[in-house]
Design an enzyme around this catalytic site. Structure first.
Site, short mmCIF file in Angstrom:
data_model
loop_
_atom_site.label_atom_id
_atom_site.label_comp_id
_atom_site.label_asym_id
_atom_site.label_seq_id
_atom_site.Cartn_x
_atom_site.Cartn_y
_atom_site.Cartn_z
N THR A 14 0.76 -1.23 -0.01
CA THR A 14 -0.06 0.07 0.04
C THR A 14 0.79 1.21 -0.09
OG1 THR A 14 -1.46 -1.25 1.40
CG2 THR A 14 -1.93 1.29 1.39
N LYS A 105 7.64 1.74 11.59
CA LYS A 105 7.59 2.01 13.47
C LYS A 105 7.95 1.17 14.15
CE LYS A 105 3.43 0.67 12.12
NZ LYS A 105 2.44 0.64 11.15
N GLU A 129 8.75 9.80 8.28
CA GLU A 129 7.47 10.35 8.66
C GLU A 129 6.39 9.49 8.41
OE1 GLU A 129 7.05 14.15 9.22
OE2 GLU A 129 5.43 12.86 9.90
N GLY A 134 0.67 8.36 9.52
CA GLY A 134 0.54 8.26 8.06
C GLY A 134 0.68 9.47 7.49
N GLY A 187 -8.43 -1.64 4.38
CA GLY A 187 -6.85 -1.40 4.29
C GLY A 187 -6.28 -0.60 5.37
N GLU A 190 -3.30 -3.59 9.88
CA GLU A 190 -2.22 -4.28 9.82
C GLU A 190 -2.81 -5.77 9.34
OE1 GLU A 190 1.01 -2.97 10.10
OE2 GLU A 190 -0.13 -1.04 10.74
N LYS A 205 4.68 3.83 18.21
CA LYS A 205 4.61 5.28 17.80
C LYS A 205 4.82 6.32 18.79
CE LYS A 205 1.52 3.90 13.91
NZ LYS A 205 -0.08 3.87 13.72
N1 HSE Z 1 -2.31 -0.12 11.29
C1 HSE Z 1 -2.28 1.14 11.70
C2 HSE Z 1 -3.30 1.87 12.23
C3 HSE Z 1 -1.79 2.05 10.53
O1 HSE Z 1 -4.51 1.25 12.06
O2 HSE Z 1 -3.48 2.92 12.47
C4 HSE Z 1 -0.14 1.96 9.80
O3 HSE Z 1 0.35 2.65 10.98
#
Ligand code: HSE
Length: 429
Positions: A14, A105, A129, A134, A187, A190, A205
């Site tokens: 993606t 991350k 970044e 995102g 999407g 994870e 994060k």
């Molecule tokens: N899987 C993460 C989320 C997105 O749902 O925020 C990518 O860091």
């Protein structure tokens, strides 16, 4: 921009697809095609179905080749995972004096100190970044600007999957599993949603943001993490009745030399800014002693937002901008002194399942009072379990270790089931 730079990409899912699309539109607009050359793209499976054409791309299958290809100056790592090939590739690339851009991350949270040391020694960039929230430029904001203002707290919604699940469960009274499937189809979860649901993704994060904000080493292991899987439909009903929403928050704060790093579900006041951030959106609040409070909000996942963040990291390298990977030199960063969750104080929501008979409420409040736990409000609701009642309490700020002792005693009462739930209230937002 005069130099031509060779780029190698590892992984084409993606994020990679989003980045290639951005790059194409950038080249079309800026007429500077000669500046960026995609030299090689490593993919695990050339036959994988993608929603973009890969026919004309310079595909290879061994990602490690990128690290020793002399035509490549910048490696974009989009494989993911804290160990294995992603770690090997990034370490080798930095050691070979190649700039690295990553959306990973887990890698930065786990090996950030080591990788930053290599990047710093070799004077190459390690930009990430896309790894946090995102499309929201929070790494740039904290790493390059806000950290000079003495940040005291950085917190927010850093996992879109959990926010989406909590929003849908609350609004549509839908079941956890059903909403999770929806998030995966859209999407943003994870591939293995365990990291989302258990709070680990948000933990990665916030550990990185804490390092940037407070000038400490990255300490993912020290982060307290609790996920959302124990929250059920009734919690949303009770929260609403008491004037709260439920959010999975990631929080880092500093007080003197003591740092808090935690991820867990929180009761937040319905009229707080963070309570209004719904669905898959991310939001981060930064409190500092110069500006006061900044709120960043936007999509935390998906091809467009993450692709744009990779693109902006690439632009920084093309412009010759060099920022130390963790904001300041790793030698100047202190080891964090993280305060244990049990040593911290919070107000709480408690939900106790107990026999619906006379004297039960009194025995519970007696235990609480013996530990000096002070009750703000209390309600009783009928339970689905025959002849049981749900006792809901909001209690004033108390040290968690003291509350846990009181709850242990309460669970030992003959009239109380072992199901006693605790959710921390974040009242300083
Ligand atoms: N899987 C993460 C989320 C997105 O749902 O925020 C990518 O860091």
């Amino acid at each position: 921009m005069s130099n031509s730079l060779g780029v190698g990409i590892a992984g084409l899912g993606t994020v990679g697809g989003g980045f290639l699309k951005q790059l194409k539109s950038f080249k079309a607009k800026s007429n500077s095609e000669s500046n960026i050359k995609i030299v090689q793209i490593a993919v695990k499976n050339k036959r994988k179905k993608r929603n973009f054409s890969i026919r004309s791309l310079p595909l290879i299958s061994n990602a490690m080749e990128l690290a020793s290809n002399e035509e490549i100056d910048i490696i974009i790592e989009l494989i993911g995972g804290s160990s294995g090939i992603a770690y090997k590739l990034v370490k080798k690339a930095l050691s070979n004096k190649k700039h690295v851009i990553t959306a990973n991350k887990a890698l930065i949270a786990t090996h950030g100190n080591e990788l930053a040391t290599i990047a710093e020694k070799n004077k190459v960039c390690l930009n990430y970044e896309a790894a946090i929230a995102g499309g929201v430029p929070i790494v740039k904001a904290v790493r390059e600007n806000l950290r000079f203002n003495k940040i005291s707290k950085i917190y927010g919604i850093l996992n879109g999957t959990c926010n989406y699940i909590l929003t849908k469960m609350s609004r549509d009274k839908r079941d956890f599993k059903d909403v999770l499937k929806d998030a995966q189809n859209k999407g943003f979860a994870e591939l293995d949603p365990t990291f989302d649901i258990q709070g680990i993704d948000a933990g990665h994060k916030i550990s990185i943001l804490s390092s940037l904000a407070f000038n400490i080493k990255v300490d993912f292991k020290g982060t307290y993490i609790e996920g959302i899987s124990k929250i059920d439909a009734s919690d949303f009903i009770f929260a609403k009745e008491l004037g709260y929403s439920i959010k999975l928050l990631a929080i880092a704060a500093i007080n003197g030399s003591q740092v808090e790093q935690r991820v867990h579900p929180c009761f937040v006041k319905q009229d707080s800014d963070i309570s209004k951030v719904d669905n898959e959106l991310n939001a981060i609040v930064v409190n500092d002693n110069v500006i006061g409070s900044n709120i960043f909000e936007g999509p935390g996942a998906g091809a467009g937002p993450t692709g744009a963040s990779v693109m902006s990291d690439l632009m920084d390298i093309l412009r010759g901008t060099y920022i130390l990977p963790l904001g300041s030199s790793i030698d100047k960063k202190k080891k964090s002194k993280i305060k244990k969750i049990t040593e911290q104080k919070f107000p709480y929501y408690l939900r106790i399942l107990a026999k619906d008979q006379s004297g039960v409420m009194a025995s519970i409040t007696k235990v609480l009072s013996s530990y000096k736990v002070s009750i703000e409000s209390i309600i009783q609701k009928p339970s689905h379990k025959k002849s049981y009642a749900e006792i809901i309490l909001i209690i004033h700020r108390i040290k968690e270790s003291t509350l846990l002792l009181a709850l242990k005693k309460i669970k030992g009462l003959k009239t109380v089931s072992s199901s006693v739930k605790l959710i921390r209230i974040e009242d300083s937002l």
